[in-house]
Write an enzyme that holds these catalytic residues in place. Structure first.
Site, PDB file in Angstrom:
ATOM      1  N   ASP A 163       0.810  -1.218   0.000  1.00  0.00           N
ATOM      2  CA  ASP A 163       0.000   0.000   0.000  1.00  0.00           C
ATOM      3  C   ASP A 163       0.842   1.266   0.000  1.00  0.00           C
ATOM      4  O   ASP A 163       0.652   2.142  -0.840  1.00  0.00           O
ATOM      5  CB  ASP A 163      -0.910   0.036   1.245  1.00  0.00           C
ATOM      6  N   ARG A 211      -0.119   5.214  16.200  1.00  0.00           N
ATOM      7  CA  ARG A 211      -0.542   6.230  15.238  1.00  0.00           C
ATOM      8  C   ARG A 211      -0.260   7.663  15.691  1.00  0.00           C
ATOM      9  O   ARG A 211       0.338   8.430  14.927  1.00  0.00           O
ATOM     10  CB  ARG A 211      -2.030   6.054  14.897  1.00  0.00           C
TER      11      ARG A 211
END
Lengths: 403, 403, 403, 403
Positions: free
Chosen positions: C14, C94
């Site tokens: 990705d 994150r």
């Protein structure tokens, strides 16, 4: 050798009789401790009365600044109201007085402290829980709870021992007062259908007899601390006094409630808290400009818990310390000014401004200068609605299913 | 064949332009749905305007009783106020209107419904989430959010298409109203420092211009439902109207707040909710006599969650159903009467009585007839203090330990 | 002049495709940022692949210590588990990666950052909300969400541009990993009735194939920080690794749950969090000795809120700061040792001791040395029961009343 | 005439001595009530012993079905665990026994009921609060709390009065048991550092000695009620028994915790709750498929409150009724099957399915058939991040401001 007991002494009938009773019952030296928390006390008269009642020593402490800084301010910043209404007046002075009881007991080498509370109120719990936390080794005596005298018996006891206690007007009421407010109980208030008689009040005018014109007041806050009224900088104790005078003159700050006591009963309580009414309104007004939504919602929830904890006598507890740490994170941004209108019993926000306002005119306006991305809403709503949609579909298919 | 769209139509500029715009943009038959929720509507004039704007059909529904019974009453019983103050006026009519949009869409064989909300308010979310729950297959059009016309462009568009919309006094404000209250936004209110101009208000007099004498009002409740005012039995819609008139005449029910919208911004909102102010006070007054402490504390916490849920457009959600079931357990005992004093902006409890009061004079009194076991307090306090004592001892030994 | 975009780069398909795509679509210089959070990364291989994909620059940051200290530790101390089970593995890395994206963007003079998340996961929200808080001026690109390529199209795109991405065993799964655990999604896991295939796991043995004998492990904590395993002092990163190895070898730390994502859907998630399983158990074991009841109950409630907040991407928010301040008050006393037995998938407390234990043998024992005042219980129970008694009496009289 | 007292009688030493003591101390007729709640009781032997101890009458009630339906089921459906772990075993039988005490007392014309609890446990509170709610007029006697005999003195008393009480193996422990589990206290367990001796357990094998192979079990639920195990339909009592046998054979259901008692102390408690371990896991597994996120999060929060309420003896309270009403809204959709793997102490979800699952493969999948609108995410995130962005900007400007 006789033991020494330090008694929280107010100068009233209960504690005057208790003083003598402790001396006789325990053969103790009784030190009378008068803590000035803003109840409006004549120190000399009280000292004389304690001595007359048989005090081995009388200690007077001015704790107004301490009460304002260490007890009232955290509660103001937390927005803590018991059962949504009561600003914790007496619940704040009890742990403070307990701290001084312990300090004087240590100095005097006492083995016990004492208070004049009855067995059905909250204050006995607050005193004793505070002492348990601060000085688990000290015994606590509660003579009024133990002896079971009626008021008439107390008066007779006082007369018999030559203790002069002035019979006060409105003596039907049980009163407690400090700089943050005044509580009134008992007497005609025990019928919840009857409005409190006007004579019960001392800090507030009735709305009808209050000042005839509205008054705008500006309260300035710096990092969560009220620092000025109408542009005049004031120390915290003085500022609270000013707020009380202003709001009281406009009939602001009366509370009439059925309250759930810790000891398992409902009681009808009347309070006058003009300073709290004005300052809590002002605080909330600035805070609503600067406090993030999620934080504000959680704070409101924790404020209720905070109030219940303090009401229940757990001031000196690790949970309060943790809640205080949470609350302390919310104060830094509370710098700004609130305009409040006082008028005949009501205290209304007229305007607010803050240095770090999260209110953003560009985002809020419907006029020129609108900076909000309207297009984002569709995507937001799609995702916001998704659980409702999914649940609704499942619900339908379940209802449609054969039983 | 053209599609059919059902539009929630108010008769104002936004929805009139939206009506025509939907017809043209989608080549659709537009059905205008006017739901009377107590906003004070001239049905004939609105119907005529919808027709002039090009409606294929106009449907008018009187939903005041439905709003009162199914939306206002649960919120009154829950005591649900968003951010502690807003009684959810518009948040209640939106899911109701959405339900009618869906019903009319089903009848008309429509494939979409539409509303006239902008992209930065809460109402778009409320409409769309409700439709997603009630009819996940229906599309929702939001022309005002999509087109990006300014007010001037809307007026030009209306003129170009021969749609006559009266220019209202106070047009600077964005207004929404139903029988539970009235919201006022925008225009001069966008500056949070400025007090709302008097012209912004329609349901309440200013406290200064309000009736010069206090008025006592008695509200009777039966099993959580207000049933009479000053002894006169009234249906719910009528009773809410009466409450609004009484409170409004005394300047009661004005709210000025900085509110956290779901869409992530703070906005300055002004509300007039005289009926809510009076009835919530009355409800709380009777409830405090009959509601158990633990239940009352939990209810207050859940009321805040309930309000946030409804404010955020999740009326039709399984969580509201579960919260309603909780709240429903609290209403049965709320039978009694509250006396409230209205006077120049304030609404104060004067007295309350209830059939199943938990307030017990024998337990509460300090006078003859005291049935409270004072002696139990010592044992209670001992155990209540035990954790504080244990924690305090551990804390001390920890602090005393070498680092 | 072309703009610069900093991309959070993992070396997988990705982000490799995204790198090239961003360069082409925006004509941008793309800086690839690889943050080592303990995912087991071959820095040289990843750097080479980024270069091959067209990166203008590759930055590698070792953030394991930062992740452990600033993100994992607070969550361990809070005991925060999303929906009672998920220890927030990806939800922690994150915001950390976002912080480095911003730092590199500032250094490189970039105007945007980018991530490789799809449009239906939580991670896109966590990245973007973190960047919004840390650098509201930076744009965020989400190429994978925007382009809508299937996996096959991505592979074709990669081949077309000469980007070599190794086809991994188990490629059916979507994996994320850091030192606190590993998440596994998609492929055969999408059927909630099917048990996860053994091949999905990498950090834990199956209980059946795990070590055949129980193993006792001692974890030492100092002021809330785990500092030693079986007597060996270890730095936090190393200690977490040791815990993962021990627990994983015993099949401990597998989680299989249907999780409610922020974006409104339920997904089936499988996690391996052996270190979290062991350390959370150890932490809780010492804490239960030292944490006051009221504080413990409130902490548990706030831990759930904390977990939801972090799960929902709001790491950099004033509410987390306030909750952290609360939690920080609970850590000081957490000094002690926990003995845990690991055995074939289970992790059981075997014993615990603490320096400041509130567990008091004298109070707890039923044998000689009992220091509890049994007599106090009667008074306590009398008052504890009083509301039930009062409510019950009122209830009876209500039920007895004529309708 | 002598008074009649109904004693909750177990057949053990405490209650046998209490029986005779009550008869002698109060000159009372003592009715012994034995309630069979699944503790494994020899009714004849117990009846004989009661008679020998001097009971005027012995009443035996089989309340297993009642316990299962009215007490265990609501707690299973609520997912209520005290302090996150304890499934409330004894806290459920106490209010049930109290109800029977009151019923027998009414029938026998008794003026008091009695229990054999000490003064430092929770059960005394549970008994007395339940009786206060159900029959406020009945007195409650607590002889064991009052008399202050040591175990040796009790044995001597029993011998003196010819009461034969078998000396049980493991008599060092204090045991309570019903069909939902078994609690073990005291003796060697009083040292929290020592693992419980194997002899303490009766319902569960040690994981090491448990069955050597994993076993998959399927539990079927209908509208929140477990109805079948491995395809075999069973009544609730029988099903709980089957669950206990299955889980116990695999060493599942042991709990070792430091618990915060209502009476203010921490105690070390060991439980065996194999049925609860298996059924709670199964219930949660089906529920996570069908329960809406917001509802699930709120339910989890209320479950903790529910557990604390019940633990604290407030089964018969208006708050429990209201919480039950909330919980009842969550059960209807819980129809489905859970596959659980039992193996050497662990009880792991292997798969779940449900008729009304909110898990939607189309929304969840990353493969073909993905029906999620990825594009909506950008709008969602924009609005979700808006408060963080606004707060962050304000924070920055505040920090940048001159002090």
């Amino acid at each position: 050798m006789s033991e020494t007991i330090v008694l929280a002494y107010s100068g009233g009938l209960d504690t005057s009789v208790a003083l003598r009773w402790l001396a006789e019952e325990y053969g103790a030296e009784v030190v009378a401790l008068l803590v000035d928390v803003g109840q409006g006390v004549d120190r000399e008269a009280v000292t004389a009365r304690a001595t007359a009642a048989g005090a081995a020593d009388v200690v007077v402490v001015d704790a107004k600044e301490e009460l304002a800084r260490e007890f009232v301010l955290p509660v103001l910043q937390a927005g803590a109201l018991y059962e949504g209404r009561y600003p914790l007046v007496s619940a704040l002075s009890r742990p403070l007085i307990a701290r001084h009881l312990v300090a004087v007991a240590r100095e005097a080498g006492a083995t016990a402290v004492a208070h004049g509370c009855t067995g059905k109120g909250n204050d006995q719990v607050r005193f004793e829980t505070a002492v348990a936390a601060l000085a688990p080794d000290l015994a606590v005596r509660a003579p009024v709870r133990d002896w079971g005298m009626t008021r008439e018996q107390e008066i007779a006891y006082a007369e018999r021992h030559g203790i002069e206690v002035p019979v006060k007007r409105g003596a039907a009421y049980s009163i407690d007062q400090n700089l943050w407010g005044r509580s009134i109980e008992a007497g005609p208030l025990e019928d919840p259908w009857t409005a409190p008689p006007e004579e019960a009040y001392a800090l507030t005018l009735s709305p009808e007899r209050a000042f005839h014109a509205p008054q705008e007041v500006e309260i300035e806050l710096e990092a969560g601390v009220p620092v000025a009224v109408d542009g005049e900088e004031l120390g915290l104790v003085e500022l609270i006094g000013r707020a009380a005078a202003l709001a009281g003159a406009h009939g602001v700050g009366r509370i009439d409630m059925i309250e759930n006591r810790l000891v398992g009963i409902k009681s009808r309580e009347v309070y006058e808290t003009p300073a709290a009414a004005l300052l809590l309104t002002a605080y909330a007004g600035v805070e609503e400009l600067v406090c993030d939504r999620d934080l504000a919602h959680m704070k409101a929830e924790l404020a209720a818990r905070y109030a219940t904890l303090v009401y229940n006598g757990l001031w000196y507890s690790p949970l309060r310390a943790a809640l205080d740490a949470f609350m302390a994170q919310t104060t830094a941004a509370v710098t700004g000014t609130e305009r409040v209108t006082l008028y005949r019993g009501s205290c209304a926000i007229a305007g607010r401004r803050a240095d770090s306002a999260l209110y953003d005119h560009g985002l809020a306006t419907y006029e020129e200068g609108d900076s909000f991305q309207h297009g984002a809403a569709a995507g937001f709503i799609h995702i916001w609605s998704l659980p409702s949609k999914t649940w609704s579909a499942a619900e339908r298919s379940r209802e449609a299913a054969p039983a």
